[in-house]
Design an enzyme around this catalytic site. Structure first.
Site, PDB file in Angstrom:
ATOM      1  NE  ARG A 229       3.504   1.313  -6.995  1.00 24.50           N
ATOM      2  CZ  ARG A 229       3.224   1.675  -5.743  1.00 24.50           C
ATOM      3  NH1 ARG A 229       4.187   2.066  -4.934  1.00 24.50           N
ATOM      4  NH2 ARG A 229       1.972   1.643  -5.305  1.00 24.50           N
ATOM      5  CD  GLU A 258       8.270  -3.833  -5.334  1.00 23.78           C
ATOM      6  OE1 GLU A 258       7.167  -3.743  -4.749  1.00 23.78           O
ATOM      7  OE2 GLU A 258       9.152  -2.960  -5.260  1.00 23.78           O
ATOM      8  CG  HIS A 276       7.421  -1.693  -1.736  1.00 26.04           C
ATOM      9  ND1 HIS A 276       6.890  -1.977  -2.971  1.00 26.04           N
ATOM     10  CD2 HIS A 276       6.807  -0.532  -1.347  1.00 26.04           C
ATOM     11  CE1 HIS A 276       5.999  -1.053  -3.305  1.00 26.04           C
ATOM     12  NE2 HIS A 276       5.933  -0.161  -2.328  1.00 26.04           N
TER      13      HIS A 276
END
Length: 309
Positions: A229, A258, A276
């Site tokens: 993360r 993000e 991602h």
């Protein structure tokens, strides 16, 4: 037919699996989500989201008939589990469905960073041949620190071992099934390691677990890979370390900002960025959808969920 509130974008071929079984209300941006809940909350039986998109307590409360709240992937940090449980809503995630894909991507990022593949490709296009380029290390004999030794962390370690790397790890507790050296802190692991892969869960407990201290401990030859993360890595500290040569490179699939790219890192030549995407492949996305369906079917039969949270 059960009504599904779908909060994450899914390719048509995989969405078809849902449309065969459920009435689907698709709401993959903030405005559509608010409108869908305002208009259809009482009709919603199922919610499919992911860890970063989440589902809030007020939204759970609005969906009075909600039976199952599901995270598509393994992460569930922004799902309000306490609110779901208080309302008697079952919860599940996609644990195990994309582990191999994420581990593959982690190794691809590590190899690309170590071997400076983007930089070498750019040099070639600029007319620079190998004799005028620095030499970059290969994997064999390097020490890889894996920060977070769950299923994905162990799969990354096994892949790295096949490349001749030595494995160390930091976890909340040592694992009896681990084939590697245990370190009781992220800084201790980084001091031992040549390179560091972040594979720990997100959330408050791991926020900025890779900070300036950890980066300094890793040292000027070290590379950092993050497929966990964005919150796990202090972006400002990473940018400062890369710019100052305190570490050699970084390869990131996740960011604190993000879906906006990390502005602090965009101008640095020793950074590899992907959007991602580590857990996304045709096989893994289909597996997440099939896993969600399996959880719904188990719930309907009154059986234990295959992947409960």
């Amino acid at each position: 037919m059960l009504t599904l509130l779908l909060l994450v974008p899914i390719a048509a071929e995989h969405k078809a699996l849902l449309l065969e079984r459920f009435r689907v209300i698709e709401a993959t941006d903030a405005a559509a989500r608010a409108a869908a809940i305002a208009a259809h909350a009482a009709e919603v039986d199922l919610v499919l989201t992911n860890g970063s998109t989440g589902f809030r307590a007020d939204e759970i409360a609005a969906c009075t008939g909600l039976k199952l709240l599901a995270a598509q992937g393994a992460g569930y940090e922004n799902l309000d589990l306490a609110a779901a449980r208080a309302q008697g809503v079952a919860t599940c995630n996609g644990a195990g469905t994309n582990d191999d894909c994420v581990a593959d991507h982690a190794l691809a990022l590590l190899l690309s960073s170590l071997r400076a593949l983007p930089q070498q490709g750019a040099a070639l296009r600029a007319g620079i041949w190998r004799d005028d380029l620095p030499l970059y290390p290969n994997c064999r004999g390097r020490r890889l620190g894996v920060l977070g030794f769950g299923t994905i962390g162990r799969k990354i370690a096994r892949r790295a071992t096949a490349f001749g790397m030595l494995i160390g790890y930091h976890n909340r507790h040592p694992r009896e099934d681990a084939d590697g050296a245990y370190f009781d802190s992220a800084a201790g692991l980084a001091a031992w390691a040549d390179d560091l892969v972040v594979a720990t869960p997100g959330g408050a407990a791991t926020r900025h677990i890779v900070d300036a201290e950890v980066l300094a401990a890793l040292g000027p030859g070290g590379h950092v890979v993050n497929i966990a993360r964005g919150s796990c890595v202090d972006t400002a500290a990473l940018a400062a370390a890369l710019a100052a040569g305190l570490i050699a490179g970084a390869a990131l699939d996740v960011y604190e900002s993000e879906p906006r790219p990390p502005q602090e890192l965009l101008g640095l030549g020793n950074v590899i960025l992907t959007p991602h995407i580590a857990g996304w492949s045709p096989q893994s996305v289909r597996a997440t959808v099939e896993n969600f369906i399996a959880n719904v079917e188990a719930l309907q039969r009154g059986e234990a969920l295959p992947t409960p949270i």
